[in-house]
Design an enzyme around this catalytic site. Structure first.
Site, PDB file in Angstrom:
ATOM      1  N   HIS A   1       0.909  -1.153   0.000  1.00  0.00           N
ATOM      2  CA  HIS A   1       0.000   0.000   0.000  1.00  0.00           C
ATOM      3  C   HIS A   1       0.944   1.197   0.000  1.00  0.00           C
ATOM      4  O   HIS A   1       1.759   1.334   0.925  1.00  0.00           O
ATOM      5  CB  HIS A   1      -0.891  -0.037   1.250  1.00  0.00           C
ATOM      6  CG  HIS A   1      -1.839   1.106   1.398  1.00  0.00           C
ATOM      7  ND1 HIS A   1      -3.195   0.931   1.656  1.00  0.00           N
ATOM      8  CD2 HIS A   1      -1.639   2.450   1.372  1.00  0.00           C
ATOM      9  CE1 HIS A   1      -3.783   2.120   1.767  1.00  0.00           C
ATOM     10  NE2 HIS A   1      -2.860   3.054   1.603  1.00  0.00           N
TER      11      HIS A   1
ATOM     12  N   HIS B   1       3.256   4.188   0.447  1.00  0.00           N
ATOM     13  CA  HIS B   1       3.534   4.958   1.663  1.00  0.00           C
ATOM     14  C   HIS B   1       4.845   5.708   1.504  1.00  0.00           C
ATOM     15  O   HIS B   1       5.820   5.178   0.984  1.00  0.00           O
ATOM     16  CB  HIS B   1       3.580   4.056   2.900  1.00  0.00           C
ATOM     17  CG  HIS B   1       4.498   2.882   2.774  1.00  0.00           C
ATOM     18  ND1 HIS B   1       4.131   1.742   2.097  1.00  0.00           N
ATOM     19  CD2 HIS B   1       5.754   2.689   3.210  1.00  0.00           C
ATOM     20  CE1 HIS B   1       5.145   0.885   2.136  1.00  0.00           C
ATOM     21  NE2 HIS B   1       6.143   1.425   2.791  1.00  0.00           N
TER      22      HIS B   1
END
Ligand code: AMP
Ligand code: ZN
Length: 113
Positions: A98, A100
Protein backbone atom coordinates in the site's frame (compact mmCIF):
# COMPACT_ATOMS: atom_id res chain seq x y z
CA UNK A 1 -9.45 1.18 -3.82
CA UNK A 2 -9.74 -0.97 -0.68
CA UNK A 3 -7.84 -4.17 -0.05
CA UNK A 4 -9.39 -6.32 2.70
CA UNK A 5 -6.10 -7.93 3.67
CA UNK A 6 -3.93 -4.84 3.53
CA UNK A 7 -2.51 -3.75 6.89
CA UNK A 8 -2.44 -0.05 5.94
CA UNK A 9 -6.05 -0.17 4.70
CA UNK A 10 -6.92 -1.61 8.13
CA UNK A 11 -5.06 1.26 9.80
CA UNK A 12 -6.87 3.76 7.53
CA UNK A 13 -10.21 2.19 8.55
CA UNK A 14 -9.08 2.33 12.23
CA UNK A 15 -9.50 -1.44 12.47
CA UNK A 16 -6.01 -1.92 13.86
CA UNK A 17 -4.24 0.60 16.07
CA UNK A 18 -1.54 3.02 15.02
CA UNK A 19 0.05 6.04 16.64
CA UNK A 20 -1.45 8.73 14.41
CA UNK A 21 0.48 11.97 13.94
CA UNK A 22 -1.49 13.73 11.19
CA UNK A 23 -4.43 13.50 8.82
CA UNK A 24 -5.84 15.34 5.82
CA UNK A 25 -8.78 14.69 3.52
CA UNK A 26 -7.00 12.01 1.50
CA UNK A 27 -3.93 11.11 3.56
CA UNK A 28 -3.02 9.74 6.96
CA UNK A 29 0.24 9.75 8.93
CA UNK A 30 1.43 7.54 11.78
CA UNK A 31 4.69 6.65 13.48
CA UNK A 32 6.54 3.71 11.98
CA UNK A 33 6.24 0.74 14.36
CA UNK A 34 9.91 -0.09 13.82
CA UNK A 35 11.72 3.25 13.38
CA UNK A 36 15.05 3.17 11.59
CA UNK A 37 15.89 6.83 12.24
CA UNK A 38 15.18 9.12 15.22
CA UNK A 39 12.23 10.51 13.23
CA UNK A 40 10.35 7.92 11.19
CA UNK A 41 6.78 8.67 10.10
CA UNK A 42 4.75 6.91 7.42
CA UNK A 43 2.33 8.90 5.25
CA UNK A 44 -0.24 6.93 3.26
CA UNK A 45 -3.12 7.70 0.92
CA UNK A 46 -6.41 6.66 2.54
CA UNK A 47 -7.26 4.81 -0.66
CA UNK A 48 -5.37 1.68 -1.65
CA UNK A 49 -2.68 1.92 -4.31
CA UNK A 50 0.06 -0.70 -4.48
CA UNK A 51 2.97 1.70 -4.86
CA UNK A 52 3.98 5.30 -5.55
CA UNK A 53 3.80 4.93 -9.34
CA UNK A 54 0.25 3.56 -9.23
CA UNK A 55 -0.72 6.28 -6.76
CA UNK A 56 0.75 9.12 -8.82
CA UNK A 57 -0.51 7.94 -12.19
CA UNK A 58 -4.05 7.14 -11.09
CA UNK A 59 -4.85 9.68 -8.34
CA UNK A 60 -2.97 12.98 -8.42
CA UNK A 61 -5.13 14.47 -5.65
CA UNK A 62 -4.18 11.69 -3.23
CA UNK A 63 -0.52 11.98 -4.19
CA UNK A 64 -0.56 15.72 -3.54
CA UNK A 65 -2.25 15.11 -0.18
CA UNK A 66 0.44 12.60 0.78
CA UNK A 67 3.25 14.99 -0.17
CA UNK A 68 1.61 17.99 1.52
CA UNK A 69 1.07 16.09 4.76
CA UNK A 70 4.62 14.71 4.65
CA UNK A 71 5.98 18.22 4.06
CA UNK A 72 3.94 19.73 6.90
CA UNK A 73 5.11 17.00 9.27
CA UNK A 74 8.71 17.42 8.12
CA UNK A 75 8.56 21.13 8.93
CA UNK A 76 6.85 20.44 12.26
CA UNK A 77 9.05 17.55 13.44
CA UNK A 78 12.40 17.70 11.63
CA UNK A 79 15.10 20.29 12.08
CA UNK A 80 15.45 21.29 8.39
CA UNK A 81 17.13 18.07 7.25
CA UNK A 82 14.86 15.19 6.29
CA UNK A 83 14.14 12.60 3.62
CA UNK A 84 10.86 11.56 1.97
CA UNK A 85 11.17 8.20 0.19
CA UNK A 86 9.03 5.48 -1.34
CA UNK A 87 10.40 1.95 -1.54
CA UNK A 88 8.85 0.36 -4.61
CA UNK A 89 8.99 -3.38 -5.30
CA UNK A 90 10.45 -6.20 -3.22
CA UNK A 91 13.97 -5.72 -4.56
CA UNK A 92 13.85 -2.09 -3.39
CA UNK A 93 12.76 -3.12 0.10
CA UNK A 94 8.99 -2.64 -0.14
CA UNK A 95 7.28 -4.94 2.36
CA UNK A 96 3.81 -3.35 2.60
CA UNK A 97 2.11 -3.06 -0.78
CA UNK A 98 0.00 0.00 0.00
CA UNK A 99 1.81 3.12 -1.19
CA UNK A 100 3.53 4.96 1.66
CA UNK A 101 6.06 7.72 2.07
CA UNK A 102 8.77 7.26 4.68
CA UNK A 103 9.49 10.63 6.31
CA UNK A 104 12.80 10.19 8.12
CA UNK A 105 15.26 12.51 9.80
CA UNK A 106 18.38 12.17 11.89
CA UNK A 107 17.65 15.57 13.46
CA UNK A 108 14.13 15.61 14.89
CA UNK A 109 12.92 18.69 16.76
CA UNK A 110 11.39 16.62 19.54
CA UNK A 111 12.15 13.42 21.38
CA UNK A 112 10.11 10.71 19.64
CA UNK A 113 11.43 7.56 21.28
P1 AMP B 1 8.44 -0.68 3.30
O1 AMP B 1 9.47 -1.69 3.74
O2 AMP B 1 8.99 0.45 2.52
O3 AMP B 1 7.26 -1.38 2.63
O4 AMP B 1 7.91 -0.02 4.64
C1 AMP B 1 6.94 -0.60 5.45
C2 AMP B 1 7.07 0.05 6.79
O5 AMP B 1 5.88 -0.16 7.52
C3 AMP B 1 8.21 -0.51 7.64
O6 AMP B 1 9.09 0.56 7.99
C4 AMP B 1 7.50 -1.10 8.87
O7 AMP B 1 8.24 -0.91 10.06
C5 AMP B 1 6.19 -0.34 8.87
N1 AMP B 1 5.03 -1.01 9.44
C6 AMP B 1 4.58 -2.26 9.16
N2 AMP B 1 3.46 -2.52 9.85
C7 AMP B 1 3.18 -1.40 10.58
C8 AMP B 1 2.15 -1.03 11.49
N3 AMP B 1 1.16 -1.88 11.80
N4 AMP B 1 2.20 0.19 12.06
C9 AMP B 1 3.20 1.05 11.76
N5 AMP B 1 4.19 0.78 10.90
C10 AMP B 1 4.19 -0.44 10.32
ZN1 ZN C 1 -4.19 -0.88 1.38
Amino acid sequence: MVNENCVFCKIARKEIPAKFVGESDLALAFWDVSPRQPLHILVIPKLHYANVAELTLSDEASMISVMKLASELAIAHADESFRISFNTGEAAGQTVFHAHAHLTSRTPKVEVA
